[in-house]
Motif scaffolding. Structure first.
Motif, PDB file in Angstrom:
ATOM      1  N   ARG A 169       2.995  47.838 -44.639  1.00  0.00           N
ATOM      2  CA  ARG A 169       2.009  48.774 -45.470  1.00  0.00           C
ATOM      3  C   ARG A 169       1.569  49.735 -44.334  1.00  0.00           C
ATOM      4  NH1 ARG A 169      -0.717  44.305 -48.894  1.00  0.00           N
ATOM      5  NH2 ARG A 169      -2.617  45.639 -48.833  1.00  0.00           N
ATOM      6  N   TYR A 170       0.648  50.757 -45.022  1.00  0.00           N
ATOM      7  CA  TYR A 170       0.049  51.677 -44.172  1.00  0.00           C
ATOM      8  C   TYR A 170      -1.392  51.350 -43.873  1.00  0.00           C
ATOM      9  CZ  TYR A 170       4.302  54.185 -44.970  1.00  0.00           C
ATOM     10  OH  TYR A 170       5.539  54.650 -45.151  1.00  0.00           O
ATOM     11  N   PRO A 171      -1.869  51.672 -42.897  1.00  0.00           N
ATOM     12  CA  PRO A 171      -2.952  51.038 -42.142  1.00  0.00           C
ATOM     13  C   PRO A 171      -4.515  51.666 -43.217  1.00  0.00           C
ATOM     14  CG  PRO A 171      -2.227  52.856 -40.554  1.00  0.00           C
ATOM     15  CD  PRO A 171      -1.175  52.450 -41.572  1.00  0.00           C
ATOM     16  N   HIS A 172      -4.113  52.999 -43.716  1.00  0.00           N
ATOM     17  CA  HIS A 172      -5.568  53.482 -44.427  1.00  0.00           C
ATOM     18  C   HIS A 172      -5.901  52.539 -45.560  1.00  0.00           C
ATOM     19  CE1 HIS A 172      -2.908  54.589 -48.146  1.00  0.00           C
ATOM     20  NE2 HIS A 172      -2.235  55.056 -47.223  1.00  0.00           N
ATOM     21  N   ALA A 173      -4.872  51.469 -46.056  1.00  0.00           N
ATOM     22  CA  ALA A 173      -5.300  50.867 -47.141  1.00  0.00           C
ATOM     23  C   ALA A 173      -6.065  49.656 -46.687  1.00  0.00           C
ATOM     24  CB  ALA A 173      -4.057  50.230 -47.758  1.00  0.00           C
ATOM     25  N   PHE A 174      -6.374  49.448 -45.513  1.00  0.00           N
ATOM     26  CA  PHE A 174      -6.870  48.472 -44.768  1.00  0.00           C
ATOM     27  C   PHE A 174      -8.853  48.623 -44.571  1.00  0.00           C
ATOM     28  CE2 PHE A 174      -2.551  47.608 -43.459  1.00  0.00           C
ATOM     29  CZ  PHE A 174      -2.156  46.643 -44.461  1.00  0.00           C
ATOM     30  N   SER A 175      -9.235  47.476 -44.743  1.00  0.00           N
ATOM     31  CA  SER A 175     -10.701  47.508 -44.203  1.00  0.00           C
ATOM     32  C   SER A 175     -10.945  47.710 -42.728  1.00  0.00           C
ATOM     33  CB  SER A 175     -11.403  46.309 -44.792  1.00  0.00           C
ATOM     34  OG  SER A 175     -10.905  45.134 -43.893  1.00  0.00           O
ATOM     35  N   GLY A 176     -11.923  48.165 -42.570  1.00  0.00           N
ATOM     36  CA  GLY A 176     -12.456  48.265 -40.918  1.00  0.00           C
ATOM     37  C   GLY A 176     -11.942  46.981 -39.935  1.00  0.00           C
ATOM     38  N   GLY A 177     -12.362  45.940 -40.578  1.00  0.00           N
ATOM     39  CA  GLY A 177     -12.001  44.696 -39.578  1.00  0.00           C
ATOM     40  C   GLY A 177     -10.269  44.454 -39.506  1.00  0.00           C
ATOM     41  N   GLN A 178      -9.770  44.819 -40.719  1.00  0.00           N
ATOM     42  CA  GLN A 178      -8.154  44.582 -40.763  1.00  0.00           C
ATOM     43  C   GLN A 178      -7.487  45.505 -39.895  1.00  0.00           C
ATOM     44  OE1 GLN A 178      -8.043  44.726 -44.889  1.00  0.00           O
ATOM     45  NE2 GLN A 178      -7.144  42.661 -44.804  1.00  0.00           N
ATOM     46  N   ARG A 179      -8.181  46.823 -39.652  1.00  0.00           N
ATOM     47  CA  ARG A 179      -7.796  47.795 -38.751  1.00  0.00           C
ATOM     48  C   ARG A 179      -8.027  47.621 -37.345  1.00  0.00           C
ATOM     49  NH1 ARG A 179      -9.058  52.156 -42.981  1.00  0.00           N
ATOM     50  NH2 ARG A 179     -11.112  52.544 -42.192  1.00  0.00           N
ATOM     51  N   GLN A 180      -8.928  46.984 -37.297  1.00  0.00           N
ATOM     52  CA  GLN A 180      -9.533  46.562 -35.809  1.00  0.00           C
ATOM     53  C   GLN A 180      -8.372  45.540 -35.453  1.00  0.00           C
ATOM     54  OE1 GLN A 180      -9.981  47.627 -32.989  1.00  0.00           O
ATOM     55  NE2 GLN A 180     -12.105  48.239 -33.192  1.00  0.00           N
ATOM     56  N   ARG A 181      -8.051  44.612 -36.395  1.00  0.00           N
ATOM     57  CA  ARG A 181      -6.884  43.423 -35.782  1.00  0.00           C
ATOM     58  C   ARG A 181      -5.657  44.232 -35.403  1.00  0.00           C
ATOM     59  NH1 ARG A 181      -9.480  40.843 -40.179  1.00  0.00           N
ATOM     60  NH2 ARG A 181     -10.823  39.446 -39.553  1.00  0.00           N
ATOM     61  N   ILE A 182      -5.372  45.066 -36.338  1.00  0.00           N
ATOM     62  CA  ILE A 182      -4.076  45.769 -36.060  1.00  0.00           C
ATOM     63  C   ILE A 182      -4.124  46.620 -34.676  1.00  0.00           C
ATOM     64  CG2 ILE A 182      -2.591  47.658 -36.781  1.00  0.00           C
ATOM     65  CD1 ILE A 182      -3.743  47.207 -39.699  1.00  0.00           C
ATOM     66  N   PHE A 194      -9.881  50.754 -29.222  1.00  0.00           N
ATOM     67  CA  PHE A 194     -10.894  51.700 -29.356  1.00  0.00           C
ATOM     68  C   PHE A 194     -11.815  51.629 -30.489  1.00  0.00           C
ATOM     69  CE2 PHE A 194      -6.906  53.534 -28.080  1.00  0.00           C
ATOM     70  CZ  PHE A 194      -7.294  54.321 -26.774  1.00  0.00           C
ATOM     71  N   GLN A 195     -12.896  52.346 -30.389  1.00  0.00           N
ATOM     72  CA  GLN A 195     -14.120  52.041 -31.492  1.00  0.00           C
ATOM     73  C   GLN A 195     -13.456  52.209 -32.897  1.00  0.00           C
ATOM     74  OE1 GLN A 195     -17.361  54.584 -31.238  1.00  0.00           O
ATOM     75  NE2 GLN A 195     -18.447  53.833 -33.111  1.00  0.00           N
ATOM     76  N   ASP A 196     -12.975  53.283 -33.151  1.00  0.00           N
ATOM     77  CA  ASP A 196     -12.622  53.793 -34.529  1.00  0.00           C
ATOM     78  C   ASP A 196     -11.218  53.484 -34.787  1.00  0.00           C
ATOM     79  OD1 ASP A 196     -12.395  54.426 -37.152  1.00  0.00           O
ATOM     80  OD2 ASP A 196     -12.615  56.546 -36.822  1.00  0.00           O
ATOM     81  N   PRO A 197     -10.879  52.395 -35.079  1.00  0.00           N
ATOM     82  CA  PRO A 197      -9.219  51.924 -35.466  1.00  0.00           C
ATOM     83  C   PRO A 197      -8.720  52.867 -36.130  1.00  0.00           C
ATOM     84  CG  PRO A 197     -10.720  50.109 -36.242  1.00  0.00           C
ATOM     85  CD  PRO A 197     -11.534  51.342 -35.807  1.00  0.00           C
ATOM     86  N   TYR A 198      -9.408  53.452 -37.124  1.00  0.00           N
ATOM     87  CA  TYR A 198      -8.674  54.333 -38.195  1.00  0.00           C
ATOM     88  C   TYR A 198      -8.123  55.651 -37.294  1.00  0.00           C
ATOM     89  CZ  TYR A 198      -7.746  56.441 -42.540  1.00  0.00           C
ATOM     90  OH  TYR A 198      -7.118  56.995 -43.767  1.00  0.00           O
ATOM     91  N   SER A 199      -8.994  56.373 -36.501  1.00  0.00           N
ATOM     92  CA  SER A 199      -8.612  57.471 -35.873  1.00  0.00           C
ATOM     93  C   SER A 199      -7.470  57.274 -34.876  1.00  0.00           C
ATOM     94  CB  SER A 199      -9.785  58.236 -35.260  1.00  0.00           C
ATOM     95  OG  SER A 199     -10.132  57.422 -34.289  1.00  0.00           O
ATOM     96  N   SER A 200      -7.489  56.025 -34.140  1.00  0.00           N
ATOM     97  CA  SER A 200      -6.483  55.651 -33.241  1.00  0.00           C
ATOM     98  C   SER A 200      -5.170  55.459 -33.857  1.00  0.00           C
ATOM     99  CB  SER A 200      -7.171  54.832 -32.190  1.00  0.00           C
ATOM    100  OG  SER A 200      -7.322  53.737 -32.851  1.00  0.00           O
ATOM    101  N   SER A 240     -18.410  48.493 -32.317  1.00  0.00           N
ATOM    102  CA  SER A 240     -19.602  49.343 -32.754  1.00  0.00           C
ATOM    103  C   SER A 240     -19.739  50.068 -34.278  1.00  0.00           C
ATOM    104  CB  SER A 240     -19.541  50.659 -31.968  1.00  0.00           C
ATOM    105  OG  SER A 240     -19.526  50.057 -30.506  1.00  0.00           O
ATOM    106  N   ALA A 241     -18.573  50.122 -34.895  1.00  0.00           N
ATOM    107  CA  ALA A 241     -18.417  50.854 -36.294  1.00  0.00           C
ATOM    108  C   ALA A 241     -18.270  49.932 -37.381  1.00  0.00           C
ATOM    109  CB  ALA A 241     -17.101  51.618 -36.096  1.00  0.00           C
ATOM    110  N   LEU A 242     -18.461  48.357 -36.861  1.00  0.00           N
ATOM    111  CA  LEU A 242     -18.197  47.497 -37.956  1.00  0.00           C
ATOM    112  C   LEU A 242     -19.512  46.735 -38.636  1.00  0.00           C
ATOM    113  CD1 LEU A 242     -15.341  45.497 -36.001  1.00  0.00           C
ATOM    114  CD2 LEU A 242     -14.980  47.258 -37.948  1.00  0.00           C
TER     115      LEU A 242
END
Ligand SMILES: Nc1ncnc2c1ncn2[C@@H]1O[C@H](COP(=O)(O)OP(=O)(O)O)[C@@H](O)[C@H]1O
Ligand SMILES: Nc1ncnc2c1ncn2[C@@H]1O[C@H](COP(=O)(O)OP(=O)(O)O)[C@@H](O)[C@H]1O
Ligand code: SF4
Ligand SMILES: [Mg+2]
Ligand SMILES: [Mg+2]
Lengths: 339, 337
Positions: free
Chosen positions: A159-172, A107-113, A192-194
């Motif tokens: 670790r927990y995902p909130h600690a990561f940058s957008g790029g790292q979260r997208q890799r996860i 998805f676009q926003d790895p954080y919300s997913s 799109s969000a990066l």
């Protein structure tokens, strides 16, 4: 049309109409035709792009072809290596569950997913656990392998995902999608969000993974330069309809649909010495509840003739693998993107 | 201050004292905004673009504050004899009358999300007229006429009718236009546009860029255009400043920035964008790692830990100062010192 052996899937006459409930009794008065009579195909090992303005039906199409959402009508025929061709829409609940290992979404926003209370390891492992695809001992091994492929470092797993940058979260997010080794991934606006520098890292990663694992992608995006870079073939959507489908080269440089021409003319060139001449689309994007009669693009089209407001143009193949839905697709000389 | 400049920012430092530590959001910004020019501000998220813009109007979110520096504005407002004079915006109180007058009358701002500019409870027309009535000596009827003309000007069809509608009755693109209309109603000398096209589709984005170019031509306004989209910047800006971690690392004409970069960060950014007609699926140039956390500012050159040309023992130690390459082209990189 390519032969069956080249195809991963064929979409035939796909429709999704959302009812809009209004009034005190919640009676259905109208529908949004989010996806309307859409037909296309995706070949094995390719990246097929879907572009179009927001609200044109890209996400809905992506979800429908995985049956993450039930269609109003239509078929999606899959041709998977070890199985007879089958219509995804006809599968039972149980068969659908088994199908999950063939396809996943990014998805676009790895954080919300990503669930903030889950560790990276749990997030990546979830599809494995849910489908019981592997024995317990094999799970850890698979997670480590997948993390490595997706450039998620092993120390991050706890670790927990909130600690990561957008790029790292997208890799996860990518690791989670790949952990079942599916051959097919739907990528819905994954970059799109990066920021550009991170976007480049993720696009390179997606390309590397495709080569290494023989993946097929449906790639949804609205940045046309990104689509031109990563896609082999592209489809253009407008108000729930597919207007054009062709190889990336044909679509960008020899478009057949006036809407595609307008899109191409509007790409901002990252070079100040290129002077853009974007085609002005008059009027507003019509409402999907009340799309214009005939060709839904006709009120904004500079080539429109009386027939365009009267009859819906046919979806036709004009040259090998170049499809369009415009009454004049065979005659118009349209301009492509700048080079 | 140069005759042609509307604004000159000198050594601006802004910080956010937080529980976790102090964030140096702007670390000594020098920036001139000439009259009638479009100045592009580019950089990855968190580098200080919005805070630079917000400092000019003193609308920095708390607990952010200006620690040091000047923001000089050439204006007739607040002058005894109606002549132009120069005032330092950084010295004004955020809630002072003069700053309030400047906010709509002289400098106005549009944001990525137009709903932050509009109230949901009043018709669009009322809000646009209100802005005019507050700042100019006009009658209600004159304000109404001016609002209709402006909506028409920014390409909203059927302006006289749409004036009475509420913001949510407009599509995203139309709302964006209306917001620009409202920003321009008092004929400001400068428009600050903070990522105004980021959420728009390409065809609408292209129309917005056209609109801004027309406005600059017809009204002679300066525009500060903030974006992370290099394609948009190449098409709209006359001059560009590239920001990284609260500093301007390179500035120059748009041609210099796209065809003769000096700073490795600028080159990396320009190379990282996919370009139309590239060989498909060719590897893109990336910048390793990501922007460091604001609490972990690197020593020396702020870009050194991601820079492909980093010189050990130099770049991690010495803080680079801007080198002048002539014609306003400057870059702060130790390769040239
Ligand atoms: N769950 C839903 N209920 C009602 N309408 C929906 C729903 N999901 C999407 N739509 C509508 O369907 C259309 C297509 O949406 P979507 O597929 O999300 O477009 P895109 O991804 O191209 O932006 C839009 O008009 C949207 O408002
Ligand atoms: N409300 C705030 N509270 C704390 N820090 C902030 C706030 N707004 C901005 N900052 C800090 O200031 C820096 C610059 O932010 P900003 O100007 O918004 O960046 P940009 O617009 O380039 O994305 C960021 O590193 C951020 O941490
Ligand atoms: S069918 Fe008519 S209105 Fe539609 S795109 Fe073609 S020319 Fe334009
Ligand atoms: Mg979508
Ligand atoms: Mg910002």
């Amino acid at each position: 049309m390519p032969g069956d052996d080249q195809l991963l899937l064929e979409v035939k006459n796909l429709k999704k109409y959302f009812p809009i409930r209004r009034g005190a009794f919640g009676t259905v008065k109208k529908t949004v035709k989010a996806v309307d009579r859409v037909s296309f195909f995706i070949k094995k090992g390719e990246t097929f792009g879907l572009v179009g303005e927001s609200g044109s039906g890209k996400t809905t199409t992506g979800r429908l072809i995985l049956r993450a959402m039930e269609p109003t009508e239509g078929e999606v025929i899959y041709h998977l290596e070890d199985r007879e061709p089958f219509d995804l829409m006809k599968l039972s609940k149980k068969e659908l569950w088994e199908f999950r290992r063939y396809s996943q979404m990014i998805f676009q926003d790895p954080y919300s997913s990503l669930n903030p209370r889950m560790t990276v390891r749990d997030i990546v492992a979830e599809p494995l656990i849910a489908t019981k695809a592997l024995q317990k001992e094999a799970v850890t091994q698979r997670i480590r392998e997948t993390a490595k492929k997706c450039q998620v470092s092993i120390e991050f797993l706890r670790r927990y995902p909130h600690a990561f940058s957008g790029g790292q979260r997208q890799r996860i997010g990518i690791a989670r999608a790949l952990v079942l080794n599916p051959p097919f991934i739907v990528c819905d606006e994954p970059v799109s969000a990066l920021d550009v520098s991170i976007q480049a890292q993720i696009l390179n990663l997606l390309n590397d993974l495709q080569e290494e694992l023989d993946l097929t992608y449906l790639f949804i995006a609205h940045d046309l330069s990104v689509v031109e870079h990563i896609c082999d073939r592209v489809g253009v959507m407008y108000l729930g309809r597919l207007f054009e489908m062709a190889t990336t080269r044909d679509l960008f440089f020899s478009p057949r649909h006036p809407y595609t021409e307008a899109l191409m003319s509007a790409i901002p060139a990252a070079d100040p010495s290129i002077i853009m001449e974007p085609i002005k689309l008059t009027g507003e994007i019509p409402s999907p509840i009340n799309p214009p009669e005939g060709c839904s693009f006709h009120p904004r089209c500079r080539y429109a003739q009386p027939i365009c407001s009267q009859s819906i143009p046919e979806w036709k193949e004009y040259s090998p693998e170049h499809f369009a839905a415009c009454h004049f697709a065979g005659e118009l000389e349209l301009k492509g993107a700048f080079k | 201050m140069n005759e042609n400049d509307l604004i000159e920012i000198k050594n601006l430092r802004v910080s956010f004292p937080l529980d976790e530590g102090t964030v140096q959001a702007l670390d000594g910004i020098d920036l001139s905004i000439p009259k009638g020019k479009v100045i592009g501000i580019v950089g990855e998220s968190g580098c200080g673009k919005s805070i630079t813009a917000r400092s000019i109007l003193q609308i920095i979110p708390p607990p952010g504050k200006i620690d040091q520096g000047e923001i000089l504005l050439r204006t007739k407002l607040g002058s005894m004899n109606d002549d132009e004079h120069i005032i330092d915006l950084a010295k004004l109180k955020p809630d002072s009358d003069l700053l309030r007058q400047i906010r709509w009358g002289e400098i106005s701002m549009v944001f990525q999300e137009p709903m932050t500019s509009f109230s949901a409870y009043h018709s669009l027309g009322d809000q646009i007229m209100e802005a005019l009535l507050m700042h100019k000596d006009v009658s209600k009827e004159e304000a109404r006429q001016a609002a209709i003309e402006m909506l028409d000007r920014v390409g909203i069809p059927n302006a006289a009718v749409r004036l009475n509608q509420f913001p949510h009755e407009f599509s995203g693109g139309m709302r964006q236009r209306a917001m620009i209309g409202m920003a321009l109603i008092c004929n400001p000398s400068m428009l600050i546009a903070d990522e105004p096209t980021t959420s728009l589709d390409v065809t609408i984005q292209a129309q917005m860029l056209d609109l801004m170019k027309d406005l600059r031509r017809d009204f002679g306004s300066s525009i500060m255009f903030i974006t992370h989209n290099l394609g948009v910047i190449a098409q709209i800006a006359d001059e560009v400043s590239i920001m990284y971690l609260g500093k301007i690392v390179e500035q120059g004409t748009t041609m210099d920035i796209f065809h003769d970069q000096k700073h490795p960060y600028t080159s990396s950014l320009v190379e990282a964008i996919p370009k139309i007609s590239d060989a498909r699926k060719k590897r893109l140039t990336t910048i390793r790692g990501s922007v460091p956390s604001p609490f972990e500012r690197p020593s020396g050159c702020p870009f050194h830990n991601r820079c492909p040309k980093m010189m050990p023992g130099v770049c991690d130690v010495k803080v680079p100062t801007p080198i002048d390459f002539g014609n306003g082209h400057k870059a702060a990189c130790l390769l040239y010192e």
